[in-house]
Scaffold this motif. Structure first.
Motif, PDB file in Angstrom:
ATOM      1  N   GLN A   1     -24.002  -1.507  26.676  1.00 41.20           N
ATOM      2  CA  GLN A   1     -24.317  -0.471  25.677  1.00 41.20           C
ATOM      3  C   GLN A   1     -25.819  -0.379  25.486  1.00 41.20           C
ATOM      4  N   THR A   2     -26.390   0.750  25.811  1.00 40.29           N
ATOM      5  CA  THR A   2     -27.826   0.927  25.622  1.00 40.29           C
ATOM      6  C   THR A   2     -28.060   1.598  24.264  1.00 40.29           C
ATOM      7  N   SER A   3     -29.326   1.664  23.864  1.00 42.32           N
ATOM      8  CA  SER A   3     -29.616   2.339  22.589  1.00 42.32           C
ATOM      9  C   SER A   3     -29.263   3.821  22.692  1.00 42.32           C
ATOM     10  N   ALA A   4     -29.357   4.367  23.897  1.00 42.90           N
ATOM     11  CA  ALA A   4     -28.969   5.779  24.078  1.00 42.90           C
ATOM     12  C   ALA A   4     -27.464   5.949  23.857  1.00 42.90           C
TER      13      ALA A   4
ATOM     14  N   TYR B   1     -24.586  23.398  20.153  1.00 48.34           N
ATOM     15  CA  TYR B   1     -25.149  23.287  21.504  1.00 48.34           C
ATOM     16  C   TYR B   1     -24.894  21.902  22.104  1.00 48.34           C
ATOM     17  N   LEU B   2     -25.187  20.865  21.311  1.00 46.75           N
ATOM     18  CA  LEU B   2     -25.073  19.501  21.852  1.00 46.75           C
ATOM     19  C   LEU B   2     -23.629  19.144  22.192  1.00 46.75           C
ATOM     20  N   PHE B   3     -22.701  19.528  21.314  1.00 45.73           N
ATOM     21  CA  PHE B   3     -21.299  19.221  21.595  1.00 45.73           C
ATOM     22  C   PHE B   3     -20.822  19.921  22.879  1.00 45.73           C
ATOM     23  N   VAL B   4     -21.162  21.202  22.994  1.00 40.53           N
ATOM     24  CA  VAL B   4     -20.652  21.945  24.163  1.00 40.53           C
ATOM     25  C   VAL B   4     -21.368  21.485  25.436  1.00 40.53           C
ATOM     26  N   LEU B   5     -22.667  21.224  25.317  1.00 44.98           N
ATOM     27  CA  LEU B   5     -23.413  20.731  26.486  1.00 44.98           C
ATOM     28  C   LEU B   5     -22.782  19.452  27.021  1.00 44.98           C
ATOM     29  N   ARG B   6     -22.500  18.513  26.121  1.00 45.91           N
ATOM     30  CA  ARG B   6     -21.929  17.239  26.562  1.00 45.91           C
ATOM     31  C   ARG B   6     -20.584  17.452  27.242  1.00 45.91           C
ATOM     32  N   SER B   7     -19.785  18.294  26.622  1.00 49.67           N
ATOM     33  CA  SER B   7     -18.453  18.507  27.166  1.00 49.67           C
ATOM     34  C   SER B   7     -18.509  19.145  28.569  1.00 49.67           C
ATOM     35  N   ILE B   8     -19.360  20.150  28.725  1.00 51.86           N
ATOM     36  CA  ILE B   8     -19.421  20.824  30.036  1.00 51.86           C
ATOM     37  C   ILE B   8     -20.073  19.919  31.083  1.00 51.86           C
ATOM     38  N   ALA B   9     -21.108  19.205  30.677  1.00 55.41           N
ATOM     39  CA  ALA B   9     -21.760  18.300  31.631  1.00 55.41           C
ATOM     40  C   ALA B   9     -20.749  17.272  32.148  1.00 55.41           C
ATOM     41  N   GLN B  10     -19.925  16.769  31.251  1.00 51.27           N
ATOM     42  CA  GLN B  10     -18.914  15.782  31.675  1.00 51.27           C
ATOM     43  C   GLN B  10     -17.883  16.411  32.619  1.00 51.27           C
ATOM     44  N   LEU B  11     -17.544  17.667  32.347  1.00 52.51           N
ATOM     45  CA  LEU B  11     -16.596  18.351  33.239  1.00 52.51           C
ATOM     46  C   LEU B  11     -17.196  18.564  34.627  1.00 52.51           C
ATOM     47  N   MET B  12     -18.528  18.678  34.669  1.00 52.87           N
ATOM     48  CA  MET B  12     -19.185  18.943  35.957  1.00 52.87           C
ATOM     49  C   MET B  12     -19.350  17.685  36.797  1.00 52.87           C
ATOM     50  N   ARG B  13     -19.082  16.567  36.193  1.00 56.20           N
ATOM     51  CA  ARG B  13     -19.293  15.288  36.868  1.00 56.20           C
ATOM     52  C   ARG B  13     -18.646  15.223  38.264  1.00 56.20           C
TER      53      ARG B  13
ATOM     54  N   PHE C   1     -30.943  13.452  24.191  1.00 54.21           N
ATOM     55  CA  PHE C   1     -29.734  13.206  24.979  1.00 54.21           C
ATOM     56  C   PHE C   1     -29.909  13.427  26.488  1.00 54.21           C
ATOM     57  N   LEU C   2     -31.118  13.758  26.910  1.00 53.26           N
ATOM     58  CA  LEU C   2     -31.296  13.951  28.361  1.00 53.26           C
ATOM     59  C   LEU C   2     -31.004  12.650  29.113  1.00 53.26           C
ATOM     60  N   LYS C   3     -31.355  11.546  28.497  1.00 51.79           N
ATOM     61  CA  LYS C   3     -31.067  10.234  29.099  1.00 51.79           C
ATOM     62  C   LYS C   3     -29.546  10.063  29.297  1.00 51.79           C
ATOM     63  N   ASN C   4     -28.799  10.415  28.247  1.00 50.08           N
ATOM     64  CA  ASN C   4     -27.336  10.271  28.322  1.00 50.08           C
ATOM     65  C   ASN C   4     -26.764  11.216  29.370  1.00 50.08           C
ATOM     66  N   LEU C   5     -27.359  12.412  29.452  1.00 51.88           N
ATOM     67  CA  LEU C   5     -26.884  13.389  30.423  1.00 51.88           C
ATOM     68  C   LEU C   5     -27.106  12.872  31.853  1.00 51.88           C
ATOM     69  N   VAL C   6     -28.300  12.362  32.074  1.00 49.55           N
ATOM     70  CA  VAL C   6     -28.656  11.895  33.425  1.00 49.55           C
ATOM     71  C   VAL C   6     -27.855  10.650  33.805  1.00 49.55           C
ATOM     72  N   ASP C   7     -27.723   9.721  32.870  1.00 45.30           N
ATOM     73  CA  ASP C   7     -27.078   8.442  33.213  1.00 45.30           C
ATOM     74  C   ASP C   7     -25.562   8.460  33.059  1.00 45.30           C
TER      75      ASP C   7
ATOM     76  N   ARG D   1     -39.320   9.221  32.128  1.00 47.68           N
ATOM     77  CA  ARG D   1     -38.428   8.639  31.137  1.00 47.68           C
ATOM     78  C   ARG D   1     -36.959   8.878  31.488  1.00 47.68           C
ATOM     79  N   TYR D   2     -36.648  10.073  31.968  1.00 50.65           N
ATOM     80  CA  TYR D   2     -35.232  10.397  32.161  1.00 50.65           C
ATOM     81  C   TYR D   2     -34.787  10.285  33.611  1.00 50.65           C
ATOM     82  N   GLN D   3     -35.740  10.216  34.523  1.00 51.90           N
ATOM     83  CA  GLN D   3     -35.400   9.977  35.933  1.00 51.90           C
ATOM     84  C   GLN D   3     -34.483  11.058  36.499  1.00 51.90           C
ATOM     85  N   HIS D   4     -34.742  12.310  36.162  1.00 55.05           N
ATOM     86  CA  HIS D   4     -33.928  13.365  36.766  1.00 55.05           C
ATOM     87  C   HIS D   4     -34.707  14.007  37.900  1.00 55.05           C
ATOM     88  N   HIS D   5     -34.372  15.235  38.258  1.00 58.25           N
ATOM     89  CA  HIS D   5     -34.860  15.733  39.539  1.00 58.25           C
ATOM     90  C   HIS D   5     -36.061  16.659  39.467  1.00 58.25           C
TER      91      HIS D   5
END
Ligand code: PAZ
Length: 385
Positions: free
Chosen positions: A39-42, A195-207, A284-290, A320-324
């Motif tokens: 469990q990270t702080s993120a 925004y944050l709730f829907v972003l998280r949900s769709i990002a997870q669906l895209m996994r 939440f970009l960290k959570n999105l990326v990781d 910081r977020y190590q994305h592309h």
């Protein structure tokens, strides 16, 4: 807006290049993901935020729509992009009369969505309600009123004005084609929380899409919000007219007692001012990326007003977020130039002449656009926008 030169088919390896020749930026899946059991702080920030804030009423419906859309296009081997667009509001009251907002009209997101569609992507367009939409953007805010594009024909029909007809027909065909092939899913949000709730949900669906799922985060997302425990239910009052009705004399103190020298307007008693106390929105970009879409291609935007710090902030975000890719832009020049900041690449400024109205990729640059390693001086820009 950027147009990407894409490979013909969905990439099968976690490394793919989606940029053209000299604009090329190699996008590889982030390498050092944290141990999934730790469990990270993120993680804690995510758990707390999504437990403590209410899910929007539309979440279930949007999640279902997005799932069907993603499944449909994944089965067809089509790439899917989630484009976020427009500004998020920060309500000050639960029954919201007042809210904090930002400048974003959704031009970047709506225009980019059109280019993604043209490049073969299916697009989930997560946008601020009533901001610009792909295709209709050409008309919705272009004149005082969209009716200015129309007139009544001799037979009583509604006809587009002569000078707009060819462009309107082209846009209409593109729009109808996207609709017919189910290539565009538009989902609106209003608040930062929606925004944050829907972003998280769709990002997870895209996994499951892995690197053929692209997250293109152009929305102007508030950095601050009022947490639920501090949000009042009703409209914030500007007078004490209701105090006698509500409270005993003890609470009905609206006096010089609360006067202080707290800031530069001591002439106004503190009790009469509206002092807004905001918490930071977790990053939440960290959570999105990781966690939410760890194999996805992730492009974020960075907006600044001070040219001196833009590239540094974009680089910081990338480190910081190590994305592309981080695409940096300045408020005053955002329609004419952007800077690409990507791992292992030198910063690249892409710009178009002001009359072009959009930032596009290299293929489209020859009619006046250019690339360079330094920003424009905003003071050098012609008057107008
Ligand atoms: O919506 P718009 O075209 O008016 O503006 C686009 C933008 C500046 C919001 C976008 O390019 C951007 O930078 N988004 C991220 C903003 C941020 O740093 O949160």
């Amino acid at each position: 807006t950027l147009s990407f030169n894409l490979p013909e088919s969905v990439p099968s390896s976690p490394t793919s290049s989606v940029f053209s020749d000299s604009s090329e930026i190699t996008m590889s899946s982030a390498s050092s993901r944290p141990d999934s059991t730790r469990q990270t702080s993120a993680d804690v920030a995510e758990r707390d935020y999504f437990n403590e804030n209410p899910a929007p009423a539309s979440l279930e419906k949007y999640t279902k729509q997005a799932k069907e859309f993603i499944d449909f296009h994944a089965a067809a081997g089509r790439r899917v992009v989630l484009v976020t667009s427009g500004g998020t509001t920060v309500p000050l009251e639960r029954q919201t009369v007042r809210f904090i907002d930002n400048f974003s009209a959704g031009t970047r997101g709506a225009t980019s969505a059109e280019y993604f569609l043209e490049s073969g992507y299916a697009v989930i367009f997560l946008h601020r309600q009533f901001s610009l939409l792909p295709y209709s953007r050409h008309y919705s805010h272009a004149t005082d009123c969209f009716l200015d594009f129309l007139h009544e024909g001799p037979d009583g029909s509604v006809v587009a004005n002569e000078e707009y007809q060819s462009k309107m027909l082209k846009v209409l065909r593109q729009y109808n084609s996207a609709k017919k092939q189910n290539l565009l899913l538009t989902l609106p949000f209003t608040t930062i929380n929606d925004y944050l709730f829907v972003l998280r949900s769709i990002a997870q669906l895209m996994r499951p899409l892995g690197p053929s799922g692209l997250l293109y985060l152009a929305a102007a997302v508030s950095d601050f919000f009022v947490p639920p425990e501090r949000m009042v239910e009703h409209k914030i009052q500007s007078t004490n007219a209701t105090d006698s009705q509500k409270n005993s004399a003890k609470e009905n103190v609206e006096s010089e007692e609360t006067f202080d020298n707290f800031d530069s307007s001591p002439a106004v008693p503190r009790s009469k001012r509206l002092i807004v106390d905001l918490d930071p929105v977790p990053k939440f970009l960290k959570n999105l990326v990781d966690g939410w879409a760890p194999e996805g291609m992730i492009v974020s935007f960075k907006l600044e007003t001070d040219p001196e710090i833009l590239v540094h902030k974009a680089q910081y975000s990338l480190d910081r977020y190590q994305h592309h890719l981080v695409i940096g832009n300045l408020l005053s020049t955002r329609k004419w130039e952007v800077v690409f900041v990507a791992p292992g690449q030198s910063d690249k400024w892409i710009r178009v002449p002001r009359r072009r109205k959009t930032i596009v990729g290299k293929e489209n640059i020859p009619d006046g656009g250019e690339e360079s390693d330094r920003p424009l001086n905003p003071n050098d820009l012609p008057e107008g926008e």
